[in-house]
Design a protein around this motif. Structure first.
Motif, PDB file in Angstrom:
ATOM      1  N   UNK A  46       0.843  -1.190   0.000  1.00  0.00           N
ATOM      2  CA  UNK A  46       0.000   0.000   0.000  1.00  0.00           C
ATOM      3  C   UNK A  46       0.882   1.245   0.000  1.00  0.00           C
ATOM      4  N   UNK A  47       0.267   2.371  -0.193  1.00  0.00           N
ATOM      5  CA  UNK A  47       1.033   3.623  -0.128  1.00  0.00           C
ATOM      6  C   UNK A  47       1.491   3.894   1.296  1.00  0.00           C
ATOM      7  N   UNK A  48       0.711   3.417   2.295  1.00  0.00           N
ATOM      8  CA  UNK A  48       1.113   3.599   3.691  1.00  0.00           C
ATOM      9  C   UNK A  48       2.400   2.844   4.011  1.00  0.00           C
ATOM     10  N   UNK A  49       2.604   1.702   3.378  1.00  0.00           N
ATOM     11  CA  UNK A  49       3.789   0.885   3.658  1.00  0.00           C
ATOM     12  C   UNK A  49       4.953   1.236   2.746  1.00  0.00           C
ATOM     13  N   UNK A  50       4.816   2.298   1.977  1.00  0.00           N
ATOM     14  CA  UNK A  50       5.895   2.659   1.060  1.00  0.00           C
ATOM     15  C   UNK A  50       6.010   1.676  -0.085  1.00  0.00           C
ATOM     16  N   UNK A  51       4.887   1.092  -0.506  1.00  0.00           N
ATOM     17  CA  UNK A  51       4.825   0.115  -1.608  1.00  0.00           C
ATOM     18  C   UNK A  51       5.644  -1.141  -1.302  1.00  0.00           C
ATOM     19  N   UNK A  52       5.786  -1.461  -0.015  1.00  0.00           N
ATOM     20  CA  UNK A  52       6.450  -2.701   0.387  1.00  0.00           C
ATOM     21  C   UNK A  52       5.399  -3.696   0.843  1.00  0.00           C
ATOM     22  N   UNK A  53       5.707  -4.980   0.667  1.00  0.00           N
ATOM     23  CA  UNK A  53       4.824  -6.032   1.159  1.00  0.00           C
ATOM     24  C   UNK A  53       4.918  -6.039   2.672  1.00  0.00           C
ATOM     25  N   UNK A  54       3.794  -6.240   3.326  1.00  0.00           N
ATOM     26  CA  UNK A  54       3.802  -6.295   4.787  1.00  0.00           C
ATOM     27  C   UNK A  54       2.832  -7.368   5.267  1.00  0.00           C
ATOM     28  N   UNK A  55       3.069  -7.884   6.448  1.00  0.00           N
ATOM     29  CA  UNK A  55       2.187  -8.882   7.050  1.00  0.00           C
ATOM     30  C   UNK A  55       0.879  -8.213   7.430  1.00  0.00           C
ATOM     31  N   UNK A  56      -0.193  -8.985   7.573  1.00  0.00           N
ATOM     32  CA  UNK A  56      -1.502  -8.373   7.832  1.00  0.00           C
ATOM     33  C   UNK A  56      -1.695  -7.882   9.269  1.00  0.00           C
ATOM     34  N   UNK A  57      -0.679  -7.811  10.055  1.00  0.00           N
ATOM     35  CA  UNK A  57      -0.797  -7.271  11.402  1.00  0.00           C
ATOM     36  C   UNK A  57       0.144  -6.081  11.530  1.00  0.00           C
ATOM     37  N   UNK A  58      -0.343  -5.067  12.213  1.00  0.00           N
ATOM     38  CA  UNK A  58       0.478  -3.866  12.407  1.00  0.00           C
ATOM     39  C   UNK A  58       1.333  -3.984  13.659  1.00  0.00           C
ATOM     40  N   UNK A  59       0.795  -4.641  14.657  1.00  0.00           N
ATOM     41  CA  UNK A  59       1.494  -4.818  15.924  1.00  0.00           C
ATOM     42  C   UNK A  59       1.887  -6.293  16.040  1.00  0.00           C
ATOM     43  N   UNK A  60       3.139  -6.597  16.375  1.00  0.00           N
ATOM     44  CA  UNK A  60       3.552  -8.007  16.481  1.00  0.00           C
ATOM     45  C   UNK A  60       2.728  -8.805  17.493  1.00  0.00           C
ATOM     46  N   UNK A  61       2.084  -8.121  18.432  1.00  0.00           N
ATOM     47  CA  UNK A  61       1.249  -8.843  19.405  1.00  0.00           C
ATOM     48  C   UNK A  61      -0.010  -9.392  18.773  1.00  0.00           C
ATOM     49  N   UNK A  62      -0.393  -8.885  17.601  1.00  0.00           N
ATOM     50  CA  UNK A  62      -1.582  -9.381  16.895  1.00  0.00           C
ATOM     51  C   UNK A  62      -1.308 -10.653  16.102  1.00  0.00           C
ATOM     52  N   UNK A  63      -0.045 -10.982  15.888  1.00  0.00           N
ATOM     53  CA  UNK A  63       0.316 -12.143  15.072  1.00  0.00           C
ATOM     54  C   UNK A  63      -0.314 -13.446  15.551  1.00  0.00           C
ATOM     55  N   UNK A  64      -0.240 -13.775  16.862  1.00  0.00           N
ATOM     56  CA  UNK A  64      -0.846 -15.050  17.282  1.00  0.00           C
ATOM     57  C   UNK A  64      -2.354 -15.096  17.035  1.00  0.00           C
ATOM     58  N   UNK A  65      -3.030 -13.977  17.163  1.00  0.00           N
ATOM     59  CA  UNK A  65      -4.473 -13.957  16.964  1.00  0.00           C
ATOM     60  C   UNK A  65      -4.804 -14.228  15.501  1.00  0.00           C
ATOM     61  N   UNK A  66      -4.086 -13.573  14.589  1.00  0.00           N
ATOM     62  CA  UNK A  66      -4.320 -13.771  13.159  1.00  0.00           C
ATOM     63  C   UNK A  66      -4.020 -15.219  12.773  1.00  0.00           C
ATOM     64  N   UNK A  67      -2.900 -15.746  13.236  1.00  0.00           N
ATOM     65  CA  UNK A  67      -2.535 -17.127  12.900  1.00  0.00           C
ATOM     66  C   UNK A  67      -3.505 -18.136  13.507  1.00  0.00           C
TER      67      UNK A  67
END
Length: 119
Positions: A29-50
């Motif tokens: 996205x333009x927010x990420x500077x056109x870089x690929x990023x994981x679908x969580x903004x905070x690393x603490x959200x990773x276990x919930x998404x997974x």
């Protein structure tokens, strides 16, 4: 087709659906500077998404296994389709849920406007 084979094809179908879902959430996205990023903004959200991904894959596996055991899924393609459909149907069901507004809490005022605690 055996129950385990139907379950495995359902797992593959669920994994494909989840991979496409994650791919859609990871687009640059333009927010990420056109870089690929994981679908969580905070690393603490990773276990919930997974965990959510895992639950949807288990649901797809279970549905395909049940369809195979019940004679609905007699081919690998049918089991695969049940696996693909289950997470998508579950996601659409949760999209339709609406949280009801909580009723306003009573103010606790007695008849003369004072609190009636009795304490």
């Amino acid at each position: 087709m055996s129950l385990w084979m139907a379950a495995m094809w359902g797992l593959v179908g669920s994994a494909v659906a989840e991979a496409l879902n994650l791919y859609g959430m990871m687009r640059p996205t333009t927010e990420s500077g056109h870089r690929w990023q994981w679908p969580w903004r905070d690393p603490r959200d990773r276990p919930i998404v997974l965990f959510a991904v895992l639950l949807r894959m288990v649901a797809g596996t279970g549905l395909a296994a049940a369809a195979g055991a019940g004679g609905l899924a007699t081919t690998a393609f049918a089991s695969f389709t049940f696996g693909v459909a289950a997470p998508l149907v579950i996601a659409k069901m949760f999209d339709q849920l609406r949280v009801a507004d909580r009723p306003a809490e009573p103010s606790g005022d007695g008849p003369n406007g004072s609190h009636d605690d009795a304490a």
